[in-house]
Design a protein around this motif. Sequence first.
Motif, PDB file in Angstrom:
ATOM      1  N   ALA A 195       0.809  -1.214   0.000  1.00 15.42           N
ATOM      2  CA  ALA A 195       0.000   0.000   0.000  1.00 15.42           C
ATOM      3  C   ALA A 195       0.846   1.270   0.000  1.00 15.42           C
ATOM      4  O   ALA A 195       0.297   2.368   0.014  1.00 15.42           O
ATOM      5  N   MET A 196       2.177   1.120  -0.014  1.00 16.86           N
ATOM      6  CA  MET A 196       3.045   2.290   0.124  1.00 16.86           C
ATOM      7  C   MET A 196       4.004   2.435  -1.056  1.00 16.86           C
ATOM      8  O   MET A 196       5.080   3.010  -0.930  1.00 16.86           O
ATOM      9  N   ASN A 197       3.627   1.896  -2.223  1.00 17.23           N
ATOM     10  CA  ASN A 197       4.580   1.851  -3.333  1.00 17.23           C
ATOM     11  C   ASN A 197       4.315   2.884  -4.424  1.00 17.23           C
ATOM     12  O   ASN A 197       4.873   2.801  -5.513  1.00 17.23           O
ATOM     13  N   SER A 198       3.446   3.856  -4.159  1.00 20.89           N
ATOM     14  CA  SER A 198       3.166   4.860  -5.171  1.00 20.89           C
ATOM     15  C   SER A 198       3.885   6.167  -4.846  1.00 20.89           C
ATOM     16  O   SER A 198       4.577   6.281  -3.829  1.00 20.89           O
ATOM     17  N   ARG A 199       3.741   7.138  -5.729  1.00 20.17           N
ATOM     18  CA  ARG A 199       4.351   8.455  -5.532  1.00 20.17           C
ATOM     19  C   ARG A 199       3.296   9.536  -5.739  1.00 20.17           C
ATOM     20  O   ARG A 199       2.394   9.387  -6.573  1.00 20.17           O
ATOM     21  N   PRO A 200       3.404  10.647  -5.000  1.00 17.11           N
ATOM     22  CA  PRO A 200       2.442  11.737  -5.194  1.00 17.11           C
ATOM     23  C   PRO A 200       2.779  12.534  -6.446  1.00 17.11           C
ATOM     24  O   PRO A 200       3.903  12.474  -6.956  1.00 17.11           O
ATOM     25  N   THR A 201       1.828  13.274  -6.941  1.00 22.27           N
ATOM     26  CA  THR A 201       2.076  14.176  -8.073  1.00 22.27           C
ATOM     27  C   THR A 201       2.073  15.612  -7.551  1.00 22.27           C
ATOM     28  O   THR A 201       1.239  15.986  -6.729  1.00 22.27           O
ATOM     29  N   PHE A 202       3.032  16.391  -8.040  1.00 26.43           N
ATOM     30  CA  PHE A 202       3.179  17.779  -7.622  1.00 26.43           C
ATOM     31  C   PHE A 202       2.916  18.703  -8.801  1.00 26.43           C
ATOM     32  O   PHE A 202       3.332  18.411  -9.930  1.00 26.43           O
ATOM     33  N   TYR A 203       2.282  19.814  -8.514  1.00 27.25           N
ATOM     34  CA  TYR A 203       1.931  20.765  -9.570  1.00 27.25           C
ATOM     35  C   TYR A 203       3.165  21.257 -10.315  1.00 27.25           C
ATOM     36  O   TYR A 203       3.214  21.210 -11.549  1.00 27.25           O
ATOM     37  N   VAL A 204       4.181  21.717  -9.583  1.00 25.64           N
ATOM     38  CA  VAL A 204       5.360  22.309 -10.220  1.00 25.64           C
ATOM     39  C   VAL A 204       6.141  21.257 -10.992  1.00 25.64           C
ATOM     40  O   VAL A 204       6.474  21.436 -12.171  1.00 25.64           O
ATOM     41  N   THR A 259       0.274   6.734  -0.579  1.00 27.10           N
ATOM     42  CA  THR A 259      -0.391   5.460  -0.312  1.00 27.10           C
ATOM     43  C   THR A 259      -1.201   5.049  -1.540  1.00 27.10           C
ATOM     44  O   THR A 259      -1.905   5.862  -2.134  1.00 27.10           O
ATOM     45  N   TYR A 260      -1.087   3.778  -1.896  1.00 30.67           N
ATOM     46  CA  TYR A 260      -1.813   3.254  -3.055  1.00 30.67           C
ATOM     47  C   TYR A 260      -3.198   2.766  -2.642  1.00 30.67           C
ATOM     48  O   TYR A 260      -4.157   2.875  -3.395  1.00 30.67           O
ATOM     49  N   THR A 261      -3.273   2.214  -1.430  1.00 31.49           N
ATOM     50  CA  THR A 261      -4.552   1.843  -0.820  1.00 31.49           C
ATOM     51  C   THR A 261      -4.528   2.348   0.625  1.00 31.49           C
ATOM     52  O   THR A 261      -3.557   2.954   1.059  1.00 31.49           O
ATOM     53  N   ASP A 262      -5.597   2.084   1.379  1.00 31.89           N
ATOM     54  CA  ASP A 262      -5.645   2.516   2.772  1.00 31.89           C
ATOM     55  C   ASP A 262      -4.541   1.844   3.591  1.00 31.89           C
ATOM     56  O   ASP A 262      -4.208   0.673   3.376  1.00 31.89           O
ATOM     57  N   VAL A 263      -3.997   2.599   4.545  1.00 34.31           N
ATOM     58  CA  VAL A 263      -2.960   2.107   5.445  1.00 34.31           C
ATOM     59  C   VAL A 263      -3.415   2.352   6.881  1.00 34.31           C
ATOM     60  O   VAL A 263      -4.030   3.386   7.167  1.00 34.31           O
ATOM     61  N   THR A 264      -3.140   1.422   7.784  1.00 35.15           N
ATOM     62  CA  THR A 264      -3.542   1.584   9.178  1.00 35.15           C
ATOM     63  C   THR A 264      -2.330   1.844  10.053  1.00 35.15           C
ATOM     64  O   THR A 264      -1.243   1.296   9.824  1.00 35.15           O
ATOM     65  N   TRP A 265      -2.534   2.700  11.053  1.00 37.96           N
ATOM     66  CA  TRP A 265      -1.482   2.980  12.034  1.00 37.96           C
ATOM     67  C   TRP A 265      -2.149   3.315  13.369  1.00 37.96           C
ATOM     68  O   TRP A 265      -2.763   4.346  13.531  1.00 37.96           O
ATOM     69  N   GLN A 266      -2.051   2.379  14.316  1.00 39.14           N
ATOM     70  CA  GLN A 266      -2.499   2.584  15.693  1.00 39.14           C
ATOM     71  C   GLN A 266      -3.886   3.234  15.777  1.00 39.14           C
ATOM     72  O   GLN A 266      -4.070   4.294  16.385  1.00 39.14           O
ATOM     73  N   GLY A 267      -4.846   2.615  15.145  1.00 37.00           N
ATOM     74  CA  GLY A 267      -6.224   3.084  15.231  1.00 37.00           C
ATOM     75  C   GLY A 267      -6.613   4.119  14.201  1.00 37.00           C
ATOM     76  O   GLY A 267      -7.779   4.499  14.109  1.00 37.00           O
ATOM     77  N   ALA A 268      -5.653   4.584  13.421  1.00 37.16           N
ATOM     78  CA  ALA A 268      -5.952   5.569  12.376  1.00 37.16           C
ATOM     79  C   ALA A 268      -5.879   4.899  11.016  1.00 37.16           C
ATOM     80  O   ALA A 268      -5.040   4.017  10.782  1.00 37.16           O
ATOM     81  N   THR A 269      -6.749   5.319  10.121  1.00 31.54           N
ATOM     82  CA  THR A 269      -6.725   4.822   8.742  1.00 31.54           C
ATOM     83  C   THR A 269      -6.245   5.951   7.831  1.00 31.54           C
ATOM     84  O   THR A 269      -6.908   6.983   7.696  1.00 31.54           O
ATOM     85  N   ILE A 270      -5.097   5.741   7.234  1.00 32.35           N
ATOM     86  CA  ILE A 270      -4.533   6.713   6.301  1.00 32.35           C
ATOM     87  C   ILE A 270      -5.072   6.371   4.919  1.00 32.35           C
ATOM     88  O   ILE A 270      -4.774   5.297   4.383  1.00 32.35           O
ATOM     89  N   PRO A 271      -5.878   7.235   4.328  1.00 27.58           N
ATOM     90  CA  PRO A 271      -6.542   6.879   3.059  1.00 27.58           C
ATOM     91  C   PRO A 271      -5.588   6.822   1.880  1.00 27.58           C
ATOM     92  O   PRO A 271      -4.456   7.326   1.938  1.00 27.58           O
ATOM     93  N   ALA A 272      -6.053   6.192   0.809  1.00 26.25           N
ATOM     94  CA  ALA A 272      -5.271   6.109  -0.427  1.00 26.25           C
ATOM     95  C   ALA A 272      -4.982   7.516  -0.958  1.00 26.25           C
ATOM     96  O   ALA A 272      -5.727   8.460  -0.713  1.00 26.25           O
TER      97      ALA A 272
END
Length: 426
Positions: free
Chosen positions: A102-111, A390-403
């Motif tokens: 779930a952590m193998n993608s990259r974000p896109t930046f405007y600049v 994140t490519y899909t949802d990720v969990t960390w100690q009760g929190a869900t980090i969305p895609a």
Amino acid sequence: MELLEVLPPDTFKLLQYIILLPIAGLAIYLIQNEVTRYRSRIKNLPGPLGWPVHRDVIPAETYRRWSFKYGPVFQIQLGNTTAVVINSARAAKQLFLGQSHAMNSRPTFYVFHKKVSKAVTSIGTSPWDESCKRRRKLAAGALNRTRVDTYAPILNLEAREFLKDLYSACRDGAVEIDFRPAVKRFSLNLSLTLNYGTRVSSVKSLTDDPLLSEIIYVEGEISKFRDTGKNYANYIPLLRYWEPVAQLLGLDTQPKNHAADIGRRRLEYNDILLEKLKDEVRRGEDKPCIQGAVLRDPESATLTREELISVSLSMMAGADSNQPTLSWACLLLAHRPDIQEKAYSAIRDAGVLGLPSNAYASTKVGYIDALTKEISRYFVVLKLALPKATYTDVTWQGATIPANTMVFLNSWACNRGTFLNIPPEA
């Protein structure tokens, strides 16, 4: 006041509207913007609420200090963008290895993505998709253990040339020198030889050769546009509308369409280097290199020209980014002759000096391995690493980090936490 008193009532009202409407519009935009920012926060994940503007010289150090209060993983808000910062090696292991799918993608930046790399993005800056998967697979094949062993002569040659440059310039220690040109040549040669099998013949060539001068300048500009902490238009959409206005008013010191022009120039010299290597491969005259291994792989036929250049862009990025670490290493050794002596003794005691010179690069010496790792830890190349998404949802100690959430690995904090007395958990 006299002028306003003589104005007709209708004109006076129109003037009021002209003045008040933009102010009201800006106020409404800012209120809506803050509501959007608040709603984008990740539930159950700690982090500062976020000021409209918070500027720091070294964001990685600020995040490291914030981890005392918010824990090893917390959220920040960069303008309209919510991002997650990972500040400890333990947390990084749990997220990047434990949930790697779930952590193998990259974000896109405007600049960077909309201007500089609109046509082609490197593997390290590409969002995860089928094209990125193919490129990573071929690049990984060119970087397996067997392939890497064939690059040892390159490492040996460039290391020797680097030392020769320093030794020649200092006249056996008789004069002070500026080691930065030698560092620049060494760094650029590592990228050029490992990726294309071509090299810079001398320090003088860095300024005399138009192609090399172009590469040095453009790669330096690319690093600025890729900087995640300075290009505010990435996170504040309103600034994107300000750019053409600033150009029109002459407030922007950069030439018009500078970012797009830098991206075009980078593609041009990579295209030249790729064509040269293809000719060498066809004639069987190419030297072992990463792009050559990719071209010889039968699966490379499935890649487009842009995808082949994308592989090269990833390797060429090191031409600029690893120079600070090399420079700090030189400064450290210059101020610590005791470390130099210990390193030399370790090499001598390991029997390396009795081996053929072409075996040096692949010889392991415990102290040298430890020293290079410590230098890389202390003078980390990229303090916040390359941001992930994140490519899909990720969990960390009760929190869900969305895609599609941006994630920073704070390498600065991970590498220096214990040294700077961060609490044991980190």
